[in-house]
Design an enzyme around this catalytic site. Structure first.
Site, PDB file in Angstrom:
ATOM      1  N   ASP A 196       0.835  -1.207   0.000  1.00 37.42           N
ATOM      2  CA  ASP A 196       0.000   0.000   0.000  1.00 37.42           C
ATOM      3  C   ASP A 196       0.871   1.259   0.000  1.00 37.42           C
ATOM      4  OD1 ASP A 196      -2.376   1.380  -0.039  1.00 37.42           O
ATOM      5  OD2 ASP A 196      -2.763   1.188   2.108  1.00 37.42           O
ATOM      6  N   ASN A 256     -10.953  -2.750  -5.630  1.00 31.75           N
ATOM      7  CA  ASN A 256     -10.141  -1.810  -6.420  1.00 31.75           C
ATOM      8  C   ASN A 256     -10.744  -1.460  -7.780  1.00 31.75           C
ATOM      9  OD1 ASN A 256      -6.987  -3.069  -5.098  1.00 31.75           O
ATOM     10  ND2 ASN A 256      -8.095  -1.219  -4.514  1.00 31.75           N
TER      11      ASN A 256
HETATM   12  C1  IPE Z   1      -5.444  -2.785  -0.188  1.00 28.93           C
HETATM   13  O1  IPE Z   1      -5.096  -1.484  -0.437  1.00 28.93           O
HETATM   14  C2  IPE Z   1      -5.537  -3.542  -1.477  1.00 28.93           C
HETATM   15  C3  IPE Z   1      -4.257  -3.843  -2.102  1.00 28.93           C
HETATM   16  C4  IPE Z   1      -3.100  -3.627  -1.587  1.00 28.93           C
HETATM   17  C5  IPE Z   1      -4.367  -4.474  -3.387  1.00 28.93           C
HETATM   18  P1  IPE Z   1      -6.194  -0.358  -0.658  1.00 28.93           P
HETATM   19  O2  IPE Z   1      -5.449   0.918  -0.819  1.00 28.93           O
HETATM   20  O3  IPE Z   1      -7.116  -0.736  -1.761  1.00 28.93           O
HETATM   21  O4  IPE Z   1      -7.012  -0.413   0.708  1.00 28.93           O
HETATM   22  P2  IPE Z   1      -7.858   0.692   1.455  1.00 28.93           P
HETATM   23  O5  IPE Z   1      -8.823   1.239   0.459  1.00 28.93           O
HETATM   24  O6  IPE Z   1      -6.892   1.734   1.933  1.00 28.93           O
HETATM   25  O7  IPE Z   1      -8.505  -0.021   2.602  1.00 28.93           O
HETATM   26  C1  IPE Z   2      -1.406   0.165  -3.390  1.00 34.44           C
HETATM   27  O1  IPE Z   2      -1.222   1.534  -3.423  1.00 34.44           O
HETATM   28  C2  IPE Z   2      -1.569  -0.426  -4.766  1.00 34.44           C
HETATM   29  C3  IPE Z   2      -2.899  -0.990  -5.022  1.00 34.44           C
HETATM   30  C4  IPE Z   2      -3.903  -1.018  -4.176  1.00 34.44           C
HETATM   31  C5  IPE Z   2      -3.124  -1.543  -6.338  1.00 34.44           C
HETATM   32  P1  IPE Z   2      -2.443   2.535  -3.490  1.00 34.44           P
HETATM   33  O2  IPE Z   2      -2.768   2.799  -4.916  1.00 34.44           O
HETATM   34  O3  IPE Z   2      -3.579   2.054  -2.664  1.00 34.44           O
HETATM   35  O4  IPE Z   2      -1.793   3.834  -2.836  1.00 34.44           O
HETATM   36  P2  IPE Z   2      -2.435   4.837  -1.815  1.00 34.44           P
HETATM   37  O5  IPE Z   2      -3.013   4.038  -0.683  1.00 34.44           O
HETATM   38  O6  IPE Z   2      -3.501   5.587  -2.562  1.00 34.44           O
HETATM   39  O7  IPE Z   2      -1.321   5.714  -1.389  1.00 34.44           O
HETATM   40 MG    MG Z   3      -4.068   2.314  -0.716  1.00 35.52          MG
END
Ligand code: IPE
Ligand code: IPE
Ligand code: MG
Length: 264
Positions: free
Chosen positions: A37, A85
């Site tokens: 994340d 997602n």
């Molecule tokens: C969790 O991250 C999902 C993945 C790492 C694929 P998200 O960024 O989607 O989770 P939330 O929305 O912060 O809970």
């Molecule tokens: C994790 O990084 C990657 C995926 C969930 C695919 P994010 O895209 O959730 O990054 P933040 O949480 O917005 O910083």
């Molecule tokens: Mg995220």
């Protein structure tokens, strides 16, 4: 010696060497699961589009897979795309799928060289057909390997997984009396694999976000402030060292060092 493969990859005098030498090779987590994340925030800090965060996150994946296999982990699971997602903008989803395809193509050689068994957990049938094709190639080509299992969680949801397992139980005609925890676990995407001992989440968020809900029942949770694109071998080793200092009780009592045997 068990940590030799890891030490062989670390240039002498590199700061990771001291970390690696502190690891107790007989107390490694069998399965490490990571919620990758912070890609978007990594990019935002640099005034870059979110996709640049994902692009740099691929290098973190590459290096983490190599470090995990050198360390001798049995299973590494990376959370790459959740069922939630799909709420993201189409352009970001398209870029993630493109990066995934590119990663699979360029890393297959390395996966084969390292004897890694690549697998997907989730509902891959919901992914674009060209991505599915690339995934099937990587899964099939590495199926005969014998080293670390590398699960990529794609179109994955913990609740979806439990629903899918329940559906399978019904389809297989499992009698209610025969459905215990062991049988149920054998119907999950991770059938036959040990549960994660260590769950890592990057970017400081302290939540599970629908990841491996069944399997993390007794996982030790480690959260690092590091954004995923900056995650390297050092951070994996730090997480494992923290894990090795934890005392796992599984609902039992604290073992007291030197205590006399309990009188019943
Ligand atoms: C969790 O991250 C999902 C993945 C790492 C694929 P998200 O960024 O989607 O989770 P939330 O929305 O912060 O809970
Ligand atoms: C994790 O990084 C990657 C995926 C969930 C695919 P994010 O895209 O959730 O990054 P933040 O949480 O917005 O910083
Ligand atoms: Mg995220």
């Amino acid at each position: 010696m068990p940590l030799d493969a890891l030490l062989a990859e670390i240039p002498p005098g590199h700061p990771d060497e001291a970390l690696a030498r502190q690891i107790q090779s007989d107390q490694l987590p069998a399965h490490v699961a990571i919620i990758m994340d912070g890609n978007g925030r990594w990019a935002a800090e640099r005034r870059l589009p979110r996709v640049e965060g994902h692009r740099n996150g691929v290098e973190a994946v590459r290096q983490t897979v190599e470090a995990a296999t050198a360390l001798g982990l049995q299973v590494l699971t990376l959370y790459a795309f959740s069922v939630e997602n799909w709420k993201r903008p189409a352009g970001e989803i398209g870029a993630l799928m493109m990066l995934l395809k590119r990663y699979l193509r360029s890393e297959l050689k390395t996966l084969l060289k390292n004897d890694i068994r690549f697998r997907v957990i989730g509902r891959p049938e919901g992914l674009p057909p060209d991505v599915q094709e690339e995934l099937t190639t990587a899964i099939d080509r590495t199926a005969g390997n014998h080293g670390m299992i590398f699960n990529l969680a794609l179109n994955y949801g913990g609740r979806t997984e439990i629903v899918d397992a329940a559906r399978r139980a019904i389809e297989q005609g499992v009698a209610p009396a025969d459905l215990d925890e062991e049988r149920f676990a054998s119907l999950l995407y991770t059938a036959g694999q040990p549960d994660p001992d260590l769950l890592i989440r990057t970017s400081g968020e302290v939540r599970v976000s629908n990841f491996l809900l069944w399997q993390i029942a007794y996982a030790e949770i480690y959260v690092t402030e590091t954004y995923w694109p900056d995650f390297r071998r050092q951070h994996l080793l730090e997480a494992i060292l923290a894990f090795q200092k934890r005392e796992r009780r599984y609902g039992g009592v604290t073992p007291v060092a030197g205590a006399a045997a309990e009188v019943s």
